[in-house]
Design an enzyme around this catalytic site. Structure first.
Site, PDB file in Angstrom:
ATOM      1  N   GLY A  19     -25.411 -21.807  -4.727  1.00  0.00           N
ATOM      2  CA  GLY A  19     -24.503 -22.092  -3.618  1.00  0.00           C
ATOM      3  C   GLY A  19     -23.171 -22.554  -4.182  1.00  0.00           C
ATOM      4  N   LEU A  24     -20.793 -27.160   0.572  1.00  0.00           N
ATOM      5  CA  LEU A  24     -21.185 -28.426  -0.057  1.00  0.00           C
ATOM      6  C   LEU A  24     -20.566 -28.559  -1.455  1.00  0.00           C
ATOM      7  CD1 LEU A  24     -22.969 -30.998  -0.157  1.00  0.00           C
ATOM      8  CD2 LEU A  24     -24.820 -29.568  -1.034  1.00  0.00           C
ATOM      9  N   ASP A 181     -30.285 -38.148  -0.821  1.00  0.00           N
ATOM     10  CA  ASP A 181     -29.863 -38.611   0.507  1.00  0.00           C
ATOM     11  C   ASP A 181     -28.526 -39.303   0.259  1.00  0.00           C
ATOM     12  OD1 ASP A 181     -29.290 -40.351   2.666  1.00  0.00           O
ATOM     13  OD2 ASP A 181     -31.383 -40.316   3.276  1.00  0.00           O
ATOM     14  N   HIS A 182     -27.437 -38.719   0.752  1.00  0.00           N
ATOM     15  CA  HIS A 182     -26.134 -39.226   0.304  1.00  0.00           C
ATOM     16  C   HIS A 182     -25.885 -40.667   0.755  1.00  0.00           C
ATOM     17  CE1 HIS A 182     -24.585 -38.048   4.304  1.00  0.00           C
ATOM     18  NE2 HIS A 182     -23.538 -38.792   4.046  1.00  0.00           N
ATOM     19  N   HIS A 244     -31.418 -40.913   6.713  1.00  0.00           N
ATOM     20  CA  HIS A 244     -30.412 -41.955   6.468  1.00  0.00           C
ATOM     21  C   HIS A 244     -30.812 -43.305   7.084  1.00  0.00           C
ATOM     22  CE1 HIS A 244     -28.254 -38.536   5.117  1.00  0.00           C
ATOM     23  NE2 HIS A 244     -27.654 -38.223   6.235  1.00  0.00           N
TER      24      HIS A 244
END
Ligand code: BG6
Length: 500
Positions: A19, A24, A181-182, A244
């Site tokens: 990608g 992203l 998981d940002h 989140h």
């Protein structure tokens, strides 16, 4: 403690981004790599290989990366960063069409020398491509001793998450799987743990004897934009709560880990998630609220409702808002309500944890006091505020709540690295502390699965809320019935935080 070294293994250093010409990579990954480069935190020898469908040669790809950092980087390049761009290579490959990764294997062998076979594979691609890509990596002999990085969605429900995990585990050991998981890269999320543990004025009070309730909020003013196709499948529960918000909850409520090693921290997070009181049909009906935004006005701008957004069905029942009350059945938190709220098209963007302390019931002659509140602000402002009571000047004994506050990114904006910078750095050096382990992911899916199923069965119309308001009336009711209100920040008043 930023970038303080824990147990890390810096090899390998070739980052292969599937990608590589996607959104992203362009918006987050290349700018993050660039900012790491600027402060000399890219491990020596790092090389980046973009893999994408476009027929770029190396120069065209480097131009593309330069455009991405120019547009999206926190620090803007002063000039063409030739040394940085030299780290980038490109391999055209259509993941959907190519049955083998032989060409990629040959490319990497040539690039890195045939003796180095370990790489980092970043899946910046749609989730349906994860499993087939992993299989092809294994078949090409590229998986052994390599790492793989995946972002959410990690499955769509418990069963599909388990199926994906099975595919991954057949190829990579858990220690090589980095589930990103940002939110874990956000400074103030990591800080929750520090603020509570490093301060003796908080740690002894962090329990059911002193805490009346805790609110965890991630409010967004944006709508779903062009992401209708994804969002129609996901909704707020899958998009925000399962990942989140569960992470914010875990950092807020877990027991102190024995140290900051990856497993000690993650063991405690899993333990607290597993202690969540399971939801029943009845508690889902009374303690979980969903809603969907209709047309409305935000910051003076008229916006369309969710059903009018591109790629969204005109009679969609998909939720853009969730509010819920949950309990943690362990000795520390027995009986303390945790209120979660997240939604799109709310009046402001803010993410915060609000700890409401119990009032001093022994001194009832003081009257009805405002509660002590500890507010940990995750974004957009990063900081901490504490509300306490003082005597109003020039009165006999009138009390009023005032705020002490600390704003981290007001004074040190440069010191708040974007979440992806922190996380990419940790991936490159092999530090898994801020990545979610499989048992964590499984426990969060187990918890939300009953809600997914209950909503699936529910044929009633989803409650609507006008864009620019704080969600459906039911969300206010959820707290009102406990005699509480949602606390939100308000700049103009000292006595924070009411939203109604
Ligand atoms: C993403 C969600 O994971 O997080 C988005 O898919 C959401 O829907 C975003 O807007 C919020 O992230 P942040 O960092 O802007 O709070």
């Amino acid at each position: 403690m930023f970038f303080a070294k824990r147990n890390v293994t810096p090899e390998p250093s070739t980052l292969v981004i599937f990608g590589g010409t996607g959104d992203l990579a362009c918006r987050k990954l290349y700018p993050a790599l660039y900012n790491l480069y600027r402060v000399k935190r890219l491990p020596p020898g790092t090389q980046v290989v973009g893999v994408g469908r476009r027929e770029y040669d190396r120069q065209a790809f480097q131009d593309y990366v330069a455009g991405c950092i120019q547009e999206h980087s926190r620090k803007k390049p002063h000039a063409l960063e030739v040394d940085f761009l030299r780290l980038f290579h490109y391999q055209a490959l259509d993941l959907a069409k190519s049955d083998t990764f032989a060409s990629l294997e040959a490319f990497l062998a040539k690039l890195t020398g045939s003796q180095q076979k370990q790489h980092i594979f970043y899946m910046a691609v749609p989730p349906e491509v994860f499993a087939p890509t992993v299989r092809k990596l294994a078949a090409a002999g590229l998986a052994k001793d390599s790492r793989v990085v995946l972002e959410k969605p990690f499955g769509w429900d418990l069963a599909s998450a388990r199926a994906l995990q099975q595919e991954l585990a057949a190829v990579f050991p858990e220690s090589a799987i980095f589930r990103l998981d940002h939110y874990l890269g956000k400074e103030m999320l990591q800080n929750i743990m520090m603020i509570r543990m490093a301060n003796t004025v908080f740690e002894p009070l962090w329990n059911k004897d002193h805490v009346a309730s805790i609110q965890l909020q991630v409010n967004e003013s944006v709508g779903i934009g062009q992401r209708g196709r994804y969002y129609e499948q996901a909704g707020a529960l899958r998009d925000m709560v399962q990942n989140h918000l569960m992470q914010v909850l875990a950092f807020t409520a877990m027991e102190p880990p024995r140290d900051f090693s990856a497993d000690a921290l993650r063991d405690e997070k899993v333990r607290v998630i597993k202690a969540l009181r399971p939801l029943t049909e009845e508690t889902i009906a009374t303690q979980v609220v969903r809603g969907q935004y209709g047309p409305g006005t935000i910051h003076g701008e008229t916006v369309v409702g969710y059903r009018q957004e591109p790629y969204v069905s005109p009679d969609s029942q998909r939720e853009t808002f969730v509010a819920m009350k949950l309990y943690i059945d362990n000795p520390r938190w027995q009986g303390v309500p945790f209120y979660l709220r997240t939604g799109k098209r709310l009046p402001q963007r803010s993410a915060q944890v609000v700890v409401e302390f119990k009032k001093n019931s022994n001194l009832s002659f003081l009257g009805d006091l405002a509660p002590n509140l500890l507010v940990i602000k995750i974004q957009p402002e990063e900081g901490v505020a504490f509300q306490f009571n003082v005597k109003e000047p020039d009165t006999e004994f009138n009390l009023r709540p005032v705020l002490m506050s600390f704003c981290q990114n007001c004074d040190y904006p440069e010191n708040s690295p974007e979440a992806y910078e922190r996380l990419l750095h940790d991936i490159l050096v092999g530090d898994a502390t801020l990545f979610t382990r499989w048992d964590e992911v499984e426990a969060t899916w187990e918890y939300v699965q009953s809600i997914l199923e209950a909503w699936e069965r529910d044929t009633s119309e989803i409650p609507q809320y006008p864009a620019g308001t704080w969600g459906p009336e039911e969300a206010q009711q959820l707290l009102a019935q406990d005699g509480k209100v949602w606390w939100v920040d308000c700049e103009d008043r000292l006595r924070c935080f009411h939203d109604n």
